[in-house]
Design a protein around this motif. Structure first.
Motif, PDB file in Angstrom:
ATOM      1  N   ALA A   1     -13.938  12.182   8.008  1.00  0.00           N
ATOM      2  CA  ALA A   1     -12.895  11.561   7.318  1.00  0.00           C
ATOM      3  C   ALA A   1     -11.888  10.690   8.313  1.00  0.00           C
ATOM      4  O   ALA A   1     -11.497   9.597   8.186  1.00  0.00           O
ATOM      5  N   SER A   2     -11.537  11.294   9.675  1.00  0.00           N
ATOM      6  CA  SER A   2     -10.789  10.800  10.414  1.00  0.00           C
ATOM      7  C   SER A   2     -11.384   9.589  11.334  1.00  0.00           C
ATOM      8  O   SER A   2     -10.908   8.695  11.503  1.00  0.00           O
ATOM      9  N   LYS A   3     -12.604   9.773  11.603  1.00  0.00           N
ATOM     10  CA  LYS A   3     -13.502   8.769  12.056  1.00  0.00           C
ATOM     11  C   LYS A   3     -13.436   7.414  10.911  1.00  0.00           C
ATOM     12  O   LYS A   3     -13.475   6.437  11.554  1.00  0.00           O
ATOM     13  N   SER A   4     -13.677   7.754   9.805  1.00  0.00           N
ATOM     14  CA  SER A   4     -13.721   6.978   8.906  1.00  0.00           C
ATOM     15  C   SER A   4     -12.420   6.055   8.834  1.00  0.00           C
ATOM     16  O   SER A   4     -12.469   4.753   8.742  1.00  0.00           O
ATOM     17  N   PHE A   5     -11.382   6.685   8.968  1.00  0.00           N
ATOM     18  CA  PHE A   5      -9.936   6.194   8.863  1.00  0.00           C
ATOM     19  C   PHE A   5     -10.046   5.039  10.097  1.00  0.00           C
ATOM     20  O   PHE A   5      -9.615   3.914  10.066  1.00  0.00           O
ATOM     21  N   LYS A   6     -10.466   5.447  11.329  1.00  0.00           N
ATOM     22  CA  LYS A   6     -10.139   4.717  12.486  1.00  0.00           C
ATOM     23  C   LYS A   6     -11.177   3.531  12.331  1.00  0.00           C
ATOM     24  O   LYS A   6     -10.873   2.388  12.697  1.00  0.00           O
ATOM     25  N   ALA A   7     -12.283   3.737  11.853  1.00  0.00           N
ATOM     26  CA  ALA A   7     -13.453   2.547  11.484  1.00  0.00           C
ATOM     27  C   ALA A   7     -12.836   1.640  10.581  1.00  0.00           C
ATOM     28  O   ALA A   7     -13.013   0.392  10.791  1.00  0.00           O
ATOM     29  N   GLU A   8     -12.111   1.701   9.699  1.00  0.00           N
ATOM     30  CA  GLU A   8     -11.604   1.054   8.658  1.00  0.00           C
ATOM     31  C   GLU A   8     -10.239   0.422   9.411  1.00  0.00           C
ATOM     32  O   GLU A   8     -10.234  -1.046   9.129  1.00  0.00           O
ATOM     33  N   CYS A   9      -9.513   0.807   9.985  1.00  0.00           N
ATOM     34  CA  CYS A   9      -8.338   0.197  10.841  1.00  0.00           C
ATOM     35  C   CYS A   9      -9.095  -0.798  11.837  1.00  0.00           C
ATOM     36  O   CYS A   9      -8.482  -1.970  11.787  1.00  0.00           O
ATOM     37  N   LYS A  10      -9.972  -0.244  12.625  1.00  0.00           N
ATOM     38  CA  LYS A  10     -10.573  -1.229  13.503  1.00  0.00           C
ATOM     39  C   LYS A  10     -11.079  -2.397  12.770  1.00  0.00           C
ATOM     40  O   LYS A  10     -10.986  -3.615  13.468  1.00  0.00           O
ATOM     41  N   ALA A  11     -11.946  -2.208  11.836  1.00  0.00           N
ATOM     42  CA  ALA A  11     -12.359  -3.554  11.169  1.00  0.00           C
ATOM     43  C   ALA A  11     -11.651  -4.246  10.454  1.00  0.00           C
ATOM     44  O   ALA A  11     -11.674  -5.355  10.637  1.00  0.00           O
ATOM     45  N   LEU A  12     -10.322  -3.980   9.833  1.00  0.00           N
ATOM     46  CA  LEU A  12      -9.437  -4.626   9.220  1.00  0.00           C
ATOM     47  C   LEU A  12      -8.278  -5.032   9.928  1.00  0.00           C
ATOM     48  O   LEU A  12      -7.550  -6.074   9.489  1.00  0.00           O
ATOM     49  N   ARG A  13      -8.224  -4.767  11.145  1.00  0.00           N
ATOM     50  CA  ARG A  13      -7.036  -4.928  11.948  1.00  0.00           C
ATOM     51  C   ARG A  13      -7.025  -6.659  12.152  1.00  0.00           C
ATOM     52  O   ARG A  13      -5.790  -7.264  12.275  1.00  0.00           O
ATOM     53  N   ASN A  14      -7.925  -7.355  12.171  1.00  0.00           N
ATOM     54  CA  ASN A  14      -7.722  -8.811  12.643  1.00  0.00           C
ATOM     55  C   ASN A  14      -8.349 -10.045  11.640  1.00  0.00           C
ATOM     56  O   ASN A  14      -8.425 -11.005  11.768  1.00  0.00           O
ATOM     57  N   ILE A  15      -9.006  -9.225  10.462  1.00  0.00           N
ATOM     58  CA  ILE A  15      -9.417 -10.046   9.384  1.00  0.00           C
ATOM     59  C   ILE A  15      -8.856 -10.590   8.298  1.00  0.00           C
ATOM     60  O   ILE A  15      -8.089  -9.546   7.788  1.00  0.00           O
ATOM     61  N   ARG A  16      -9.141 -11.653   7.799  1.00  0.00           N
ATOM     62  CA  ARG A  16      -8.319 -11.817   6.525  1.00  0.00           C
ATOM     63  C   ARG A  16      -9.235 -13.030   5.968  1.00  0.00           C
ATOM     64  O   ARG A  16      -9.618 -13.860   6.519  1.00  0.00           O
ATOM     65  N   HIS A  17      -9.692 -12.798   4.510  1.00  0.00           N
ATOM     66  CA  HIS A  17     -10.514 -13.805   3.681  1.00  0.00           C
ATOM     67  C   HIS A  17     -10.395 -13.405   2.562  1.00  0.00           C
ATOM     68  O   HIS A  17      -9.924 -12.517   2.050  1.00  0.00           O
ATOM     69  N   ARG A  18     -10.356 -14.693   1.336  1.00  0.00           N
ATOM     70  CA  ARG A  18      -9.861 -14.348   0.116  1.00  0.00           C
ATOM     71  C   ARG A  18     -10.965 -13.474  -0.601  1.00  0.00           C
ATOM     72  O   ARG A  18     -10.400 -12.886  -1.647  1.00  0.00           O
ATOM     73  N   ASN A  19     -12.065 -13.168  -0.007  1.00  0.00           N
ATOM     74  CA  ASN A  19     -12.906 -12.068  -0.564  1.00  0.00           C
ATOM     75  C   ASN A  19     -13.126 -11.048   0.104  1.00  0.00           C
ATOM     76  O   ASN A  19     -13.983 -10.275  -0.271  1.00  0.00           O
TER      77      ASN A  19
END
Length: 775
Positions: free
Chosen positions: A489-507
């Motif tokens: 779970a903790s690894k999943s949290f970090k992975a999601e943060c790392k993936a989402l930190r710089n991305i933005r898209h309407r979809n």
């Protein structure tokens, strides 16, 4: 029928639901001149004695299930050469396989239209077409044809329409192609053609071109100014995803009838020519992924008919022209990944965040709140006291820098420990660090104590609750609370943060906030807060009968809505794979991870298994295999190579997307009980393609075309079952190609997006479709 009606001259049975095999006795009606069985469900082989109908002038068998995708399916054409008066022959969108027989060259010299598109034909195009001197329509699109365009195509001097797209053709285009001076429609996209300066060397003599599509090939060279200046009849130019270079000549303004202009994904440089504004009929302008620079010309606002404008992924600077606010038909504007700056307008298209994309322009400010850009500084008296400001700055600035340096040193020395308290965020860029950070008690209040009534979903590593942030404008949110007792779970949290930190898209699902705190029991609490989606996830819409909630059990999506969702998800994956600093692999694409907003726009979420793949290429296969051996994804959607320990890859996401698309069309999960042994969703669809498609498709999709109350109209044409089944078959083909067992056999998401847009255009009647074969 042929025995009882020997004097029959015309048999028109098109656009019904006739099934069974070809009525062989019809060959006894020797006086038959017109035979039209198109758009039915007739299957099997075409009789080898069809040539007994020697008076035949029109033979239309299009959009049926003829053929078995095998060698010899077109052997009957040998007998059709006896029909010396044949003018139109349409065999398109069936299941004919094998090669195009050479005997095609012996067809009637009166033949004016030949349609063979949308089949399973392979091999090279044989020489001999040049003998069909009266041919003005030749359609061979959407097959698996390879090799070169035969040289004798140059003999077809009456040719007006040539369609070869979606094949595997290669080599250079013959220089004599434009001997057909009447050629107005040339469609060569999605092949492997090559050549330098095709405009001057090949296309210059095509003086009457109106539609030109050579996108998704390997062409190089420049866009010829002379070609643009002398081809003012052009209405559609699509040359995207090649390797054209140089600047876009100002002569483009001579194309006063231009409606669609696509030069995206090339290597074009220089300024956007202001003469584009002279193309007053322009509706769609795609210039993304080049090296255009300079400012956005304000006079583009004179394009009163513009509906879609994409200038993303270039090197544009300066402000957004406020004149763009006045474009009343503009419904899609993408200026992302440039270096534009200044205040974002807030009227016109800029009022709707779902219609614009400005990601990757860090110098922008203002705009509507949904865009989440910082407010613009308020500047008063710009022209007053400038000298005083300059003098003041010359004194204060050095002192200020000294103080800031001291503060920075203090911060680095004494606050390292405090920074480490936010686990998982300390090494992240400012994007996610600067989000609103909420405490555990604020989350408790927002979700009514994590009430079961607010529980909207659960996953491998935690639960998701609906919440309301009263202190922040009563904003509805989805709160994903991680169960840190679960392994990973903790690894999943970090992975999601790392993936989402710089991305933005309407979809993609927008992250609103995060929590890294201590709960009421003194245990660690980690949560991510997302924008709330009123229409839930796609799984609830695809399988409404499986829920006990009456509000969702009656939900259904029509074909156009599913097609739009398929485009949304594909666009999100295209962005993650190709337009981020590092490739982002989602690794868990499935319906429950796709959320739908009020307008049924799809947003991909749940990046708990995501992997970032930096783009250097020297990683050995062993390193890549061992690095992500724990990836599992979800049963039925995970790529088969993941089960063998292969590394995460964009091809793995493509596989998941293919399965998702097949599920959307068939209504069956990949884990359905009927799939046992070697039968899976991919094989289930592949075995029924063409011959039994209506049997495997979600019945709701096929019934909507016959429901008078639910028909979708475009102009004065009604979209009925004929165009509907074409669209469904095309979508199934994409799903099958994406879910191929071998990664290298799968499509690239760029190609998927392109094909989906083409299917949508055909479905809505925007594009010319070769199934209409009437003279």
């Amino acid at each position: 029928m042929g025995l009882t009606l020997p004097n029959l001259k015309l048999l028109a049975a098109a656009e019904n639901n006739f099934s069974g095999n070809f009525p062989t006795s019809i060959t006894n009606a020797s006086g038959l001149e017109i035979l039209d069985l198109s758009q039915n469900k007739v299957a099997g082989q075409v009789p080898a004695n069809l040539g007994d109908l020697t008076n035949l002038q029109l033979l239309n068998l299009a959009v049926n299930f003829f053929g078995n995708n095998s060698t010899g399916d077109l052997d009957f054409i040998a007998s059709v050469t006896n029909c010396s008066n044949l003018r139109i022959l349409s065999l398109s969108y069936n299941n004919f396989g094998g090669n195009i027989p050479r005997v095609v060259a012996n067809l009637s010299n009166q033949l004016t239209a030949l349609y063979l598109g949308g089949n399973q034909l392979s091999g090279t195009i044989p020489e001999g077409f040049g003998h069909l001197v009266k041919l003005y329509i030749l359609a061979l699109e959407e097959n698996s044809l390879s090799g070169l365009i035969p040289r004798d195509f140059g003999k077809l001097q009456n040719l007006q329409l040539l369609s070869l797209h979606y094949n595997e053709l290669s080599g250079q285009i013959i220089s004599t192609l434009c001997n057909a001076t009447a050629l107005y429609y040339l469609e060569l996209s999605f092949n492997q053609f090559e050549g330098d300066n095709i405009f001057d060397n090949v296309l210059m003599n095509c003086q009457n071109l109106q539609y030109l599509n050579i996108s998704q090939n390997n062409f190089t060279g420049i866009i010829s100014p002379h070609f643009l200046q002398t081809h003012s009849s052009l209405m559609y130019i699509k040359i995207g995803e090649n390797s054209f270079s140089g600047s876009l000549p100002p002569e483009v303004g001579k194309l006063i009838h231009l409606v669609d202009f696509n030069v995206s994904h090339n290597q074009l440089v220089g300024d956007i020519p202001i003469s584009l504004a002279d193309c007053s009929d322009l509706a769609n302008l795609f210039m993304q992924a080049n090296f255009f620079q300079g400012t956005i010309p304000p006079n583009l606002a004179s394009l009163k008919s513009i509906q879609q404008l994409d200038l993303s992924s270039n090197n544009l600077t300066g402000p957004i022209p406020r004149e763009l606010e006045k474009l009343q038909f503009l419904s899609y504007l993408n200026l992302s990944y440039n270096d534009i700056e200044g205040e974002i307008p807030n009227t016109g298209v800029f009022r709707n965040a779902s219609q614009i994309s400005l990601t990757g322009n860090n110098k922008l400010c203002g705009g509507i709140p949904e865009l989440e850009f910082p407010p613009c500084p308020v500047i008063k008296g710009k022209n007053r006291g400038k000298l005083k400001v300059i003098i003041l700055l010359s004194i204060v600035l050095p002192a200020t820098l000294l103080v800031l340096g001291a503060l920075l040193l203090y911060f680095l020395v004494y606050h390292k420990g405090e920074r480490r308290m936010v686990a998982g965020f300390s090494s992240m860029p400012p994007r996610i660090d600067e989000l609103l950070r909420l405490s555990y008690h604020e989350l408790v209040h927002a979700t009514s104590g994590f009430s079961p009534e607010n529980l909207i979903g659960s996953g491998n590593f935690g639960a998701v609750y609906k919440g309301r942030l009263e202190k922040h404008g009563n904003k509805l949110v989805a709160v994903k609370v991680l169960d840190l007792q679960k392994n990973g779970a903790s690894k999943s949290f970090k992975a999601e943060c790392k993936a989402l930190r710089n991305i933005r898209h309407r979809n993609l699902v927008s992250i609103v906030s995060y929590c890294s705190s201590i709960d009421s029991k003194g245990d660690e609490c980690k949560a991510l807060i997302y924008e709330f989606m009123e229409n839930g996830n796609l799984d609830l819409w695809l399988h409404p009968s499986e829920t006990t909630d009456q509000a969702t059990s009656s939900r259904s999506l029509n074909l156009l809505q599913k097609l739009n969702i398929a485009i949304d998800v594909a666009s999100a994956l295209q962005y993650l794979h190709d337009h981020c600093e590092a490739e982002i692999v989602h690794c868990d694409l499935k319906p429950s991870n796709i959320l739908l907003d009020n307008d049924l726009v799809a947003h991909v979420g749940d990046f708990g298994l995501a992997r970032l793949l930096p783009k250097p290429v020297n990683t050995s296969s062993e390193q890549r295999t061992s690095s992500t051996i724990a990836i599992k994804g979800s049963i039925g959607y995970a790529a088969p190579e993941y089960g063998m320990g292969h590394a995460a890859s964009t091809q793995g996401d493509v596989y998941s997307y293919g399965i998702l698309l097949l599920e959307m069309i068939t209504g069956r999960r990949p884990t359905d009980d009927i799939f046992v042994g070697d039968l899976d969703l991919h094989n289930y669809v592949n075995g029924a393609l063409h011959e039994r498609v209506p049997e495997i498709v979600d019945p709701l999709l096929l019934s909507e075309g016959r429901d008078e109350n639910n028909r979708i109209t475009h102009g004065e044409k009604t979209i009925n079952g004929g165009r509907e089944i074409d669209c469904i078959i095309s979508l199934l083909k994409i799903g099958l190609k994406c879910s191929a067992r071998l990664p290298n056999d799968r499509m690239h998401m760029n190609e998927v997006v392109r094909r989906l847009h083409l299917i949508k255009d055909v479905f809505l009647g925007v594009r010319v479709h070769q199934e209409n074969v009437e003279a």
